[in-house]
Enzyme design. Structure first.
Site, PDB file in Angstrom:
ATOM      1  N   TYR A   1     -11.326  -1.151  -0.623  1.00 28.59           N
ATOM      2  CA  TYR A   1     -11.560  -0.579   0.851  1.00 28.59           C
ATOM      3  C   TYR A   1     -10.102   0.181   1.187  1.00 28.59           C
ATOM      4  CZ  TYR A   1      -8.778  -4.153   3.327  1.00 28.59           C
ATOM      5  OH  TYR A   1      -7.631  -4.652   3.848  1.00 28.59           O
ATOM      6  N   ARG A   2      -9.178  -0.206   0.431  1.00 29.97           N
ATOM      7  CA  ARG A   2      -7.692   0.199   0.908  1.00 29.97           C
ATOM      8  C   ARG A   2      -6.826   0.268  -0.200  1.00 29.97           C
ATOM      9  NH1 ARG A   2      -4.628  -3.260   5.460  1.00 29.97           N
ATOM     10  NH2 ARG A   2      -2.873  -1.834   5.855  1.00 29.97           N
TER      11      ARG A   2
ATOM     12  N   ASP B   1      -1.859 -11.301   8.707  1.00 34.43           N
ATOM     13  CA  ASP B   1      -0.805 -12.213   8.031  1.00 34.43           C
ATOM     14  C   ASP B   1       0.434 -12.014   8.483  1.00 34.43           C
ATOM     15  OD1 ASP B   1      -2.745 -13.661   6.091  1.00 34.43           O
ATOM     16  OD2 ASP B   1      -3.191 -11.919   5.483  1.00 34.43           O
TER      17      ASP B   1
ATOM     18  N   TYR C   1       0.833  -1.280   0.024  1.00 36.39           N
ATOM     19  CA  TYR C   1      -0.013  -0.129   0.031  1.00 36.39           C
ATOM     20  C   TYR C   1       0.736   1.095  -0.030  1.00 36.39           C
ATOM     21  CZ  TYR C   1      -4.020  -3.092   1.122  1.00 36.39           C
ATOM     22  OH  TYR C   1      -4.790  -4.165   1.196  1.00 36.39           O
TER      23      TYR C   1
ATOM     24  N   HIS D   1       4.822  -6.440  -4.259  1.00 36.40           N
ATOM     25  CA  HIS D   1       3.524  -6.592  -4.589  1.00 36.40           C
ATOM     26  C   HIS D   1       2.769  -5.477  -4.503  1.00 36.40           C
ATOM     27  CE1 HIS D   1       3.309  -7.405  -0.313  1.00 36.40           C
ATOM     28  NE2 HIS D   1       1.922  -6.949  -0.312  1.00 36.40           N
TER      29      HIS D   1
END
Length: 594
Positions: free
Chosen positions: A528-529, A197, A135, A447
């Site tokens: 959502y993010r 995670d 993110y 990622h």
């Protein structure tokens, strides 16, 4: 001291000051010796050096670092994260970079930093640990912002209350820290902490970004209670019951040191408007303390895995999940993982194929067979005394047995299955970093997360899977993803793995995610993010009634932060002092990838 140079002339319009010219990107401004790689927008070298001296006066020289050397951009490890740039950047490393990083030692210094940033009109980007991988990590949306590293020094577990089953933490407390505290104080038999995670992230940071875990307490924001927040002007507030003073507190102590009301972490709402949500995924305050509810030990626990052999089983599986989840037979936050997500934890892509093309169905089936897994793999857990678990298991097993070829496993049935053993720990609140391994699917792996929300429906799941897999394969990438099922919805987490040292691979990932954002919006799915490079695009899809929500967000932002100091551009909300259009990020085209 000389008054700061103005960023732009101002005039009065209806009361508040509004700029007639706006902050824009710096472009290729010349650097002088000792300058950071990127200065804050509109700030001269001399002015910035004065700012840094004043900043060191607040926090000490050891807690202020100017980002002047290219070596600062070489931190690319989750375990030793960068504090100034995005370790998994899809653009050049300087696209999102801090000018300097400050590490306040307590809330009082956060207040002083915010006041100083207002005086000098320096944008500041707060972060807890810097491990917000996928993110943007610690990187600011506006290059040249001051990074505020809240986790370096502010890392105390202030309180764990066994009777109230809660903890009060600072931003630097990780899931490992909180879990280890419970173990070291012999509290693990009483209390569990829900974990995501990866356990190295901030409990507070993950919560204010509305992250998720996997026990019955998996909705982290739902399980928070009470915040201490520094507003953009440096003012301090405590939300909920924290706004009621503790009569035992020392009134002469600084506000941030005063003992809080004893009900602060017991009742979310207090009196009057509920403010906490205002400070999640927002640029309206710096959260310096937060309460988190802990799960009481349920008195028994059993994890399990169910494998499903066919790709087309997805529809039936999700239709079975929905009534079980809504009815709380599935007690935790279950996950339905595509085989390549599990395969990537077990080994990199080269361990399965020499092809550089997206894997075919036949190749994917072969991988599933090799690992003794399904095309889809469901992970869940049972909580409570043995009789309760046994009844629940019979219902769960009976329901999923309707899927032809479904197989059921407990952790002891597959002791060498890395994922099953890891999920066994995760679903009982034991943190790890094992799931980092799937990022190594490609060389120099990095990622992005594409995270659309949908109803728990077989039709929706199949449609999202078909769309996201198609776009991945168009760009030459493998589909890797999981469905995470909440109380009434699904988070479809698509893991876009790319080679961070290959510009073409980065561009492919950027094209896929930016294209999927548009695809999703056209079908009524919203993320959502997201990564900082996609914030504007996603914000623009939430445009009901002529962008009414964005207009509301902008009004609140400009009222609380008239100079636009705190996290400008976060989640697409630009303050009145910025020319939002000039900060737009160009999306790559499919033609450019060939």
């Amino acid at each position: 001291m000389k008054q700061p140079d103005r960023i732009a002339p101002e005039e009065t319009v209806g009361g508040p000051t509004a700029p007639t010219a706006y902050r824009k990107p710096n472009g290729d401004s010349p650097r002088t010796a000792g300058d950071p790689i990127c200065l804050p927008p509109g700030i001269s070298s001399a002015r910035f050096k004065t700012f840094l001296l004043r900043l060191a006066g607040i926090c000490g020289e050891d807690n202020v670092t100017a980002i002047t050397k290219e070596e600062e951009l070489h931190h690319e490890s989750y375990l030793e994260p960068s504090k100034c740039h995005d370790m998994f950047s899809i653009m050049n490393k300087e696209a999102f970079i801090a000018s300097a990083v400050v590490s306040p030692r307590h809330t009082g210094e956060v207040q002083a930093i915010m006041r100083l940033c207002n005086e000098f009109e320096i944008p500041v980007w707060p972060f807890s640990i810097g491990r917000n991988v996928g993110y943007g990590g610690a990187a600011p949306r506006v290059p040249g912002s001051l990074g505020m590293d809240l986790g370096c020094n502010m890392n105390k577990i202030i309180k764990v209350d066994v009777d109230g089953a809660y903890a009060l933490v600072e931003p630097g407390v990780t899931y490992f820290d909180l879990h280890n505290y419970l173990v070291e104080h012999n509290l693990r038999d009483k209390l569990w902490v829900d974990v995501p995670d990866l356990g190295g992230g901030s409990v507070l940071g993950n919560t204010v970004e509305r992250g998720v875990g996997y026990t019955p307490y998996g909705d982290h924001y739902m399980m928070h209670c009470g915040m201490e927040v520094v507003l953009p002007n440096g003012e301090l507030v405590r939300t909920g019951m924290g706004a009621l003073p503790n009569p035992k507190a020392d009134p002469n102590a600084p506000a941030y040191e005063q003992e809080p009301n004893e009900s602060w972490q017991l009742f979310n709402y207090g009196f009057g408007p509920y403010n906490d949500g205002t400070f999640t995924q927002s640029s309206l305050g710096v959260v310096t303390k937060m309460g988190v509810w802990l799960m009481t030990n349920p008195g028994g626990y059993q994890s399990y895995m169910i494998t499903f052999p066919r790709d087309e089983d997805l529809h039936q599986i999700v239709e079975i999940i929905r009534p079980l989840r809504v009815g709380m037979v599935l007690q935790n936050v279950p996950t339905l993982r595509h085989i390549l997500l599990d395969a990537a934890v077990h080994g990199d892509r080269k361990s399965y194929t020499d092809s550089d093309k997206p894997l075919t169905d036949d190749e994917i089936d072969a991988i599933a067979k090799k690992l003794n897994l399904g095309r889809w793999n469901f992970y869940g857990a049972l909580y409570g005394p043995a009789p309760v678990r046994e009844v629940m298991w019979q219902v769960v097993k009976g329901a999923f047995s309707q899927v032809p070829g479904a197989k059921f496993y407990f952790p002891e049935d597959q002791p060498d299955n890395i994922v099953l053993q890891t999920r066994h720990n995760t679903l009982q609140g034991i943190p790890s970093v094992t799931e980092l391994k799937w990022v190594d699917w490609l060389p120099n792996g990095a990622h992005l997360f594409f995270s659309p929300i949908a109803k728990v429906s077989g039709d929706e799941a199949v449609a999202q899977y078909a769309l996201t897999r198609k776009r991945c394969e168009q760009a030459g990438l493998d589909f890797i993803g999981t469905f995470v099922v909440g109380m009434r919805e699904m988070h479809h987490i698509v893991c876009l793995v790319f080679n961070r040292k290959d510009p073409k691979s980065c561009e492919k990932a950027h094209w896929v995610i930016s294209t999927l954002v548009q695809d999703a919006a056209e079908r009524g799915w919203g993320e959502y993010r997201t990564h900082i490079a996609l914030m504007d695009q996603i914000a623009q899809t939430y445009n009901f009634n002529d962008n009414a929500q964005m207009k509301l967000n902008e009004r609140i932002k400009n009222a609380l932060d008239p100079k636009g100091i705190l996290a400008p551009g976060k989640n697409g909300i630009w303050p009145q002092t910025y020319d939002a259009k000039s900060w737009a990020i160009k999306r790559p085209s499919l033609a450019s990838l060939r």
